[in-house]
Write a protein that holds these residues in place. Structure first.
Motif, short mmCIF file in Angstrom:
data_model
loop_
_atom_site.label_atom_id
_atom_site.label_comp_id
_atom_site.label_asym_id
_atom_site.label_seq_id
_atom_site.Cartn_x
_atom_site.Cartn_y
_atom_site.Cartn_z
N LEU A 98 26.91 -48.46 3.05
CA LEU A 98 27.66 -49.75 2.54
C LEU A 98 27.72 -50.70 3.33
CD1 LEU A 98 31.07 -47.91 0.79
CD2 LEU A 98 28.95 -48.76 -0.28
N ASN A 105 32.90 -57.76 5.00
CA ASN A 105 34.39 -57.85 3.12
C ASN A 105 34.79 -57.22 4.06
OD1 ASN A 105 34.58 -57.30 0.99
ND2 ASN A 105 32.06 -57.40 0.32
N VAL A 134 34.91 -54.20 0.88
CA VAL A 134 34.67 -52.53 1.12
C VAL A 134 35.41 -52.02 2.27
CG1 VAL A 134 32.52 -52.14 1.83
CG2 VAL A 134 32.42 -54.44 0.82
N ARG A 183 36.56 -48.12 2.16
CA ARG A 183 35.73 -46.61 2.68
C ARG A 183 36.78 -46.67 3.56
NH1 ARG A 183 30.50 -49.23 5.50
NH2 ARG A 183 32.43 -50.63 6.27
#
Length: 566
Positions: free
Chosen positions: A506, A511, A514, A518
């Protein structure tokens, strides 16, 4: 067993500690989450260099000075004394508590006025000598301005903790843990206002001195938060049955015993704060040596994140159990004191150890979530090494922290002082040596290593001495528990690491969304594996913390299901 005898049983006491811990932990969780928002906004507004360091130093020094002057006495000595007065005095400790509050208010008020007047000399203790260079004259002026605006916090920090301990001694634990949320809400509002008025620092502004308007907004806004945090507690005093009336008849009223106990605690705090001052002094030199160096903001923010389980679980458990430990000490029951302390330590370690093991796996994502909104693309990476290293120190600190609660319950503050000399000495020596031999960018990680070494020494000494004092600390049981926990944590963390590797494609772009997804997934996998493996390996302490939460969730779901059936 009769109803009158039941509250004295260890089983009832343990349930009471866990119930009070749950109340405090809930408040602390919300407080810490709002604190993370504050920390993220600070780095967004001021970056993670010199400007942020100056504000962080100016805003944290009042707390450090308050702890140096009175915090150790309020936090450790007064609770056992207040419990004894509550039990033994005919007026349930009312007169004793009134004298304590009056004396503390007079002392803190006088000291605060003197500190504001001495702000330039106070800052000289904490700022690296590099700030004396002509190029940093404006920055030093900003630091002194922040000190003048923030040093009145010393009075309100002291009164907040004193009132909180009065409530704790009377069995009211929640308000003290919830009140800091008000402070964080105000701090967030101040930083949002700053961003709207002045915007984010970028380019040359990252290392430029702050204007007088910026200093005024940030400094007074921070102090306002501490004032409100204190005022929130006042209505709960009356509900707890305490009515404050100023009393100045201090002679012959038992305060001498309290002050004699406090003398060793003050010495303990002095040693501890000397080490803290050296650490801040060393850390403040990082960004001055190199614009990319890590300093006070990186160190303190990483510390804030790492200490999350300590604030939520360890402090809550220790605060709830200290009156109980004090009662066992007063009754000369070292066996019950040792058993209660060992049990509470295990309950804390089942949270702290898994968190410390997982932190290196998710350090980058955690840093990106909290600090990824900054304009500086290098900001996220500056926090990662410190976050990865702090977990070791957290585990060692937790053991040491609980051992000190045992000494405080026994009123052995002199022993605590000598142990803390070893801790502080190790921290200072290791910090000076390590920082001298690393680049500016590694200043904060070097200080984290020094912190861990100091509590390795502290936990080993404090455990050995308290074990000998009490005639045992259920060490065999603790060792068996530690082995099982180590196996469970190793397996759950390994599984979480494999999930993190699978999600690595990823990317590492800045970001935060994200990273949040995660990190949440990796953390959930780790938690589920931990709970399941704990049942297999019969680590009952995990179930004792998890099961009440599950029961609460089921209780909320069942009525809804029945309503739909109807």
């Amino acid at each position: 067993m009769s109803g009158a005898e039941q509250p004295a049983s260890p089983q009832w006491a343990a349930r009471s500690v866990l119930a009070n811990t749950a109340i405090m932990a809930a408040g602390t969780t919300f407080s810490r989450l709002s604190g993370f928002i504050r920390s993220a906004l600070l780095v967004t507004a001021l970056a993670a260099g010199v400007r942020a360091d100056l504000f962080t130093i100016g805003n944290t020094i009042p707390n450090a000075i308050y702890i140096l002057l009175a915090g150790g006495v309020f936090n450790a000595v007064l609770v056992p004394q207040l419990v004894r007065a509550l039990k033994n005095d005919e007026d349930l400790g009312e007169a004793y508590t009134n004298r304590i509050v009056t004396l503390a208010g007079l002392f803190l008020g006088g000291v605060t006025i003197a500190l504001v007047a001495a702000a330039p000399w106070v800052m000289d203790l904490y700022l690296n000598a590099r700030y004396d260079a002509a190029a940093f004259a404006d920055h030093k002026d900003s630091a002194i301005a922040f000190a003048r605006y923030c040093l009145p916090q010393v009075f309100f920090y002291g009164m907040f903790l004193l009132v909180g301990q009065v409530l704790n001694a009377r069995g009211v634990f929640g308000p003290m843990m919830w009140a800091p949320i008000a402070n964080n809400v105000i701090a967030v509002g101040v930083l949002v206002t700053y961003l709207l008025v002045y915007g984010r620092a970028d380019g040359a502004e990252v290392d430029a001195a702050l204007s007088s308007g910026e200093e005024l907004l940030l400094g007074l806004g921070s102090t306002l938060g501490i004032v409100v945090q204190f005022l929130v507690l006042l209505p709960f005093l009356r509900r707890a049955g305490f009515h404050y009336r100023p009393r100045t008849d201090f002679r012959g009223t038992g305060l001498g015993h309290t002050l004699r106990l406090g003398a060793w605690t003050v010495a303990f705090v002095v040693v501890n704060q000397i080490a803290y001052t050296v650490v801040i002094y060393l850390a403040s030199g990082g960004p001055v040596r190199d614009p990319n160096g890590t300093g006070v903001t990186v160190y303190s923010s990483s510390f804030l994140i790492t200490m999350l389980p300590h604030a939520i679980v360890t402090v809550s458990l220790a605060t709830a159990v200290l009156p109980l430990l004090s009662s066992y000490a007063a009754e000369a029951r070292p066996d019950l004191l040792a058993g209660s302390l060992a049990s509470t330590l295990r309950s804390s370690l089942v949270v702290v150890v898994p968190f410390a093991a997982l932190l290196p796996v998710v350090a980058w994502d955690v840093s990106n979530v909290v600090f990824g909104l900054s304009d500086d693309p290098e900001t996220v990476g500056r926090f990662v090494p410190s976050l990865r290293l702090f977990g070791i120190g957290l585990v060692l600190f937790t053991v040491h922290y609980f051992m000190l609660r045992g000494f405080y319950a026994l009123e052995q503050t002199r022993t605590v002082f000598f142990i803390q000399c070893a801790v502080a000495g190790t921290n200072v020596l290791a910090g000076v040596v390590l920082v001298r031999h690393v680049a500016a960018v590694d200043t904060s990680p070097a200080l984290v290593i020094a912190y861990s070494l100091s509590y390795l020494v502290g936990s080993a000494i404090s455990y050995a001495v308290l074990r000998r004092t009490l005639g045992g600390l259920r060490t065999r049981q603790l060792v068996r528990f530690a082995v099982r926990l180590a196996v469970v944590v190793a397996l759950s963390t390994a599984l979480a690491w494999l999930v993190a590797l699978a999600l690595a494609p990823l990317g590492r772009e800045p970001n935060p969304a994200v990273s949040l997804g995660r990190g949440a997934l990796v953390g959930t996998v780790d938690l589920v594996a931990l709970v399941l493996l704990a049942r297999v390996f019969r680590i009952t302490e995990v179930a004792e913390l998890i099961d009440p939460v599950l029961r609460a969730v089921r209780a909320r779901i069942r009525p809804r299901g029945r309503a739909r059936e109807g």
